[in-house]
Design a protein around this motif. Structure first.
Motif, PDB file in Angstrom:
ATOM      1  N   GLY A  16      49.115  46.626  38.934  1.00 26.15           N
ATOM      2  CA  GLY A  16      48.805  46.200  40.294  1.00 26.15           C
ATOM      3  C   GLY A  16      48.662  44.694  40.386  1.00 26.15           C
ATOM      4  N   PRO A  17      48.451  44.188  41.590  1.00 25.73           N
ATOM      5  CA  PRO A  17      48.401  42.738  41.802  1.00 25.73           C
ATOM      6  C   PRO A  17      47.338  42.032  40.966  1.00 25.73           C
ATOM      7  N   LEU A  18      46.177  42.663  40.792  1.00 27.23           N
ATOM      8  CA  LEU A  18      45.117  42.024  40.008  1.00 27.23           C
ATOM      9  C   LEU A  18      45.582  41.778  38.578  1.00 27.23           C
ATOM     10  N   PHE A  19      46.267  42.765  38.008  1.00 34.97           N
ATOM     11  CA  PHE A  19      46.697  42.642  36.617  1.00 34.97           C
ATOM     12  C   PHE A  19      47.938  41.767  36.487  1.00 34.97           C
ATOM     13  N   ASP A  20      48.687  41.598  37.584  1.00 35.74           N
ATOM     14  CA  ASP A  20      49.758  40.599  37.605  1.00 35.74           C
ATOM     15  C   ASP A  20      49.159  39.192  37.661  1.00 35.74           C
ATOM     16  N   PHE A  21      48.075  39.064  38.404  1.00 33.99           N
ATOM     17  CA  PHE A  21      47.404  37.767  38.561  1.00 33.99           C
ATOM     18  C   PHE A  21      46.727  37.334  37.267  1.00 33.99           C
ATOM     19  N   ALA A  22      46.085  38.290  36.577  1.00 34.02           N
ATOM     20  CA  ALA A  22      45.368  37.991  35.326  1.00 34.02           C
ATOM     21  C   ALA A  22      45.708  39.056  34.296  1.00 34.02           C
ATOM     22  N   PRO A  23      46.927  39.023  33.735  1.00 33.53           N
ATOM     23  CA  PRO A  23      47.343  40.089  32.820  1.00 33.53           C
ATOM     24  C   PRO A  23      46.495  40.190  31.563  1.00 33.53           C
ATOM     25  N   VAL A  24      45.844  39.103  31.173  1.00 30.69           N
ATOM     26  CA  VAL A  24      45.061  39.155  29.939  1.00 30.69           C
ATOM     27  C   VAL A  24      43.894  40.134  30.051  1.00 30.69           C
TER      28      VAL A  24
END
Length: 216
Positions: free
Chosen positions: A121-129
Motif C-alpha cells: 500500500g501507499p504507506l509501504f511505498d512511502f517508507a518501504p524499510v
C-alpha cells in the motif's frame, strides 16, 4: 509457530490470562501487572511463555515497557519461589530462527498468512524499510520462535493494543489476524469481557468495537 486448534467459544484459563498481562504491561500499570502475572502463572503459563509474551510486546509497546515488565516478572518469580511456589520453567525455542534471505522469506510468509494477503500500500511505498523491518524482525525473528503459539501471540497483541488509545486501526488488523490463526468470535468476546472485569472498560470497548468491525 502455526498450530492446528479446535475451534471453541471459550478461552482456557491460561489464554484468558494473556490479554490481562499484555494490557497492564502496555500502560505500565505495575500493580495490575504484578497481579496479572501471578494469575497467569497460577493458570498454567510457564515462566518462559510469560517471558516470551513480554519480549514480543516490545514490538508494539516499546523497549521501556517491555524491560520494566520483565523486571516485574523477575520479582514475581522470586517472590513465588520464596513462598515455595514451583512454576514450570517451560521450553526455550527449539527451531532455529532463519537468517539472511531465508529470514526475509519466512517473515514475509508469516506476515502474509497472519495478514490474509501480501502487505502493501501507499504507506509501504512511502517508507518501504518499515515493511522490511516487519517482515524480517517481527514476523521473522519473533514469530519464528516456536515456544509460543500464534494464538497466544495474537491474544497478547490484541490485549496490548486494546489498552492503548490511538492504535485502533492496528487493533482491528490484529483482531482479524486472531480470527485467521484460529481464535473464534466467542473467544474474542470473552477477551473483551475479561478486560472489562479487570477494570479496563475503555480497553474492552475498543476490543469489542474492533471485533464488530472485523465481522462487517
Amino acid at each position: 509457530m502455526q498450530q492446528q486448534h479446535t475451534i471453541t467459544d471459550t478461552l482456557t484459563a491460561r489464554q484468558q490470562a494473556i490479554p490481562l498481562i499484555a494490557a497492564s504491561m502496555a500502560v505500565g500499570n505495575m500493580e495490575k501487572l504484578n497481579a496479572a502475572l501471578n494469575h497467569g502463572l497460577d493458570a498454567g503459563l510457564t515462566i518462559n511463555e510469560t517471558k516470551e509474551i513480554l519480549v514480543q510486546l516490545y514490538a508494539y509497546t516499546g523497549f521501556p515497557r517491555s524491560l520494566n515488565a520483565l523486571g516485574e516478572l523477575m520479582k514475581v518469580v522470586e517472590a513465588r519461589k520464596a513462598r515455595s511456589v514451583t512454576d514450570e520453567q517451560g521450553k526455550e525455542p527449539v527451531a532455529p530462527v532463519p537468517v539472511g534471505d531465508e529470514l526475509q522469506r519466512v517473515g514475509t510468509a508469516n506476515q502474509t498468512t497472519i495478514s490474509g494477503a501480501p502487505v502493501q500500500g501507499p504507506l509501504f511505498d512511502f517508507a518501504p524499510v518499515i515493511n522490511q523491518f516487519l517482515q524480517t524482525h517481527l514476523f521473522g525473528d519473533i514469530f519464528a520462535r516456536d515456544n509460543l503459539d500464534w494464538q497466544s501471540r495474537e491474544l497478547a497483541t490484541v490485549g496490548a493494543l486494546a489498552a492503548m488509545p490511538g492504535v485502533e486501526s492496528q487493533l482491528l488488523a490484529h483482531v482479524k489476524a486472531s480470527l485467521r490463526v484460529g481464535l473464534s468470535v466467542g473467544q474474542l468476546r470473552q477477551l473483551a469481557q475479561g478486560l472489562r472485569s479487570n477494570g479496563d472498560a475503555d480497553a474492552a470497548a475498543r476490543a469489542e468495537k474492533a471485533l464488530e468491525q472485523a465481522q462487517d
